[in-house]
Design a protein around this motif. Structure first.
Motif, short mmCIF file in Angstrom:
data_model
loop_
_atom_site.label_atom_id
_atom_site.label_comp_id
_atom_site.label_asym_id
_atom_site.label_seq_id
_atom_site.Cartn_x
_atom_site.Cartn_y
_atom_site.Cartn_z
N ALA A 9 -2.61 -9.69 -9.73
CA ALA A 9 -1.48 -10.60 -9.61
C ALA A 9 -0.21 -9.97 -10.21
N GLN A 10 -0.35 -9.36 -11.39
CA GLN A 10 0.81 -8.72 -12.03
C GLN A 10 1.32 -7.56 -11.19
N LYS A 11 0.41 -6.79 -10.62
CA LYS A 11 0.79 -5.67 -9.75
C LYS A 11 1.62 -6.17 -8.57
N CYS A 12 1.19 -7.26 -7.95
CA CYS A 12 1.91 -7.80 -6.79
C CYS A 12 3.28 -8.34 -7.19
N LEU A 13 3.35 -9.04 -8.31
CA LEU A 13 4.64 -9.57 -8.75
C LEU A 13 5.60 -8.44 -9.10
N SER A 14 5.11 -7.45 -9.83
CA SER A 14 5.95 -6.31 -10.19
C SER A 14 6.40 -5.54 -8.96
N ALA A 15 5.51 -5.38 -7.98
CA ALA A 15 5.85 -4.67 -6.75
C ALA A 15 6.92 -5.41 -5.94
N SER A 16 6.91 -6.75 -6.02
CA SER A 16 7.96 -7.54 -5.35
C SER A 16 9.33 -7.16 -5.91
N TYR A 17 9.42 -7.18 -7.23
CA TYR A 17 10.70 -6.87 -7.88
C TYR A 17 11.10 -5.41 -7.70
N ALA A 18 10.12 -4.51 -7.70
CA ALA A 18 10.41 -3.08 -7.56
C ALA A 18 10.71 -2.69 -6.12
N GLY A 19 10.36 -3.57 -5.18
CA GLY A 19 10.58 -3.28 -3.77
C GLY A 19 9.57 -2.29 -3.20
N THR A 20 8.42 -2.17 -3.87
CA THR A 20 7.41 -1.21 -3.42
C THR A 20 6.34 -1.84 -2.54
N MET A 21 6.38 -3.16 -2.39
CA MET A 21 5.41 -3.85 -1.53
C MET A 21 6.12 -5.04 -0.90
N ALA A 22 6.02 -5.15 0.42
CA ALA A 22 6.63 -6.27 1.15
C ALA A 22 5.65 -7.44 1.19
N PHE A 23 6.14 -8.60 1.59
CA PHE A 23 5.35 -9.83 1.61
C PHE A 23 4.00 -9.67 2.31
N PRO A 24 3.94 -9.07 3.52
CA PRO A 24 2.62 -8.96 4.18
C PRO A 24 1.60 -8.18 3.34
N GLY A 25 2.04 -7.12 2.68
CA GLY A 25 1.14 -6.34 1.83
C GLY A 25 0.69 -7.11 0.61
N ILE A 26 1.60 -7.90 0.06
CA ILE A 26 1.25 -8.74 -1.09
C ILE A 26 0.21 -9.77 -0.69
N VAL A 27 0.42 -10.41 0.44
CA VAL A 27 -0.54 -11.40 0.94
C VAL A 27 -1.90 -10.74 1.13
N ASP A 28 -1.93 -9.59 1.79
CA ASP A 28 -3.20 -8.90 2.04
C ASP A 28 -3.91 -8.55 0.74
N THR A 29 -3.17 -8.05 -0.24
CA THR A 29 -3.75 -7.65 -1.52
C THR A 29 -4.32 -8.85 -2.26
N LEU A 30 -3.55 -9.93 -2.33
CA LEU A 30 -4.01 -11.12 -3.03
C LEU A 30 -5.20 -11.77 -2.33
N MET A 31 -5.17 -11.83 -1.01
CA MET A 31 -6.30 -12.40 -0.28
C MET A 31 -7.57 -11.57 -0.48
N ALA A 32 -7.44 -10.26 -0.44
CA ALA A 32 -8.60 -9.39 -0.63
C ALA A 32 -9.22 -9.59 -2.02
N ALA A 33 -8.39 -9.97 -2.99
CA ALA A 33 -8.88 -10.21 -4.35
C ALA A 33 -9.49 -11.61 -4.50
N GLY A 34 -9.29 -12.48 -3.50
CA GLY A 34 -9.88 -13.81 -3.54
C GLY A 34 -8.91 -14.94 -3.85
N PHE A 35 -7.62 -14.65 -3.98
CA PHE A 35 -6.63 -15.70 -4.22
C PHE A 35 -6.43 -16.50 -2.94
#
Length: 134
Positions: A9-35
């Protein structure tokens, strides 16, 4: 909450602010983790990530200028969402947050299962965005 899930979760939030991961990638990462989704609350400056078993993790957001405007401007917010979806070279998540608050957005909830984002204002007015087809 499992420490590994906290880290994701922290990785995804930090990546949002850093601009290193766009929304679709964040969704995929969080879903794969079970969120199953998350809630961004601009008034509390937090993001809460939810698991189907009722567990959650609450993280602090990075500061963004301005307060949530009293009037909810759905058209202005929709324009900000389109700008985010275009992911142009001048787009930043911090700027999105600042502009969303200026349009009266108090926060938004993302539902992975519902494939939508519900933006809400201080008066509980809403604007719904469905996930684009890939």
């Amino acid at each position: 909450m499992d420490a590994h899930l906290d880290m994701i979760a922290q990785k995804c939030l930090s990546a949002s602010y850093a601009g290193t991961m766009a929304f679709p990638g964040i969704v995929d990462t969080l879903m794969a983790a079970g969120f199953e989704g998350y809630l961004v609350d601009y008034r509390c400056a937090t993001t809460t990530y939810y698991l189907p078993d009722g567990d959650s993790v609450v993280l602090g957001n990075e500061p963004s200028d301005g307060k949530v405007a009293a009037r909810f401007n759905a058209a202005g917010l929709e324009a900000e969402v389109r700008r985010a979806q275009a992911n142009g070279p001048d787009y930043t998540y911090r700027g999105f947050c600042q502009n969303a608050k200026a349009h009266g957005c108090a926060g938004y909830i993302v539902s992975f299962f519902g494939r939508r984002v519900v933006y809400f204002g201080r008066t509980a007015e809403t604007h719904v965005e469905h996930f684009p087809d890939r």
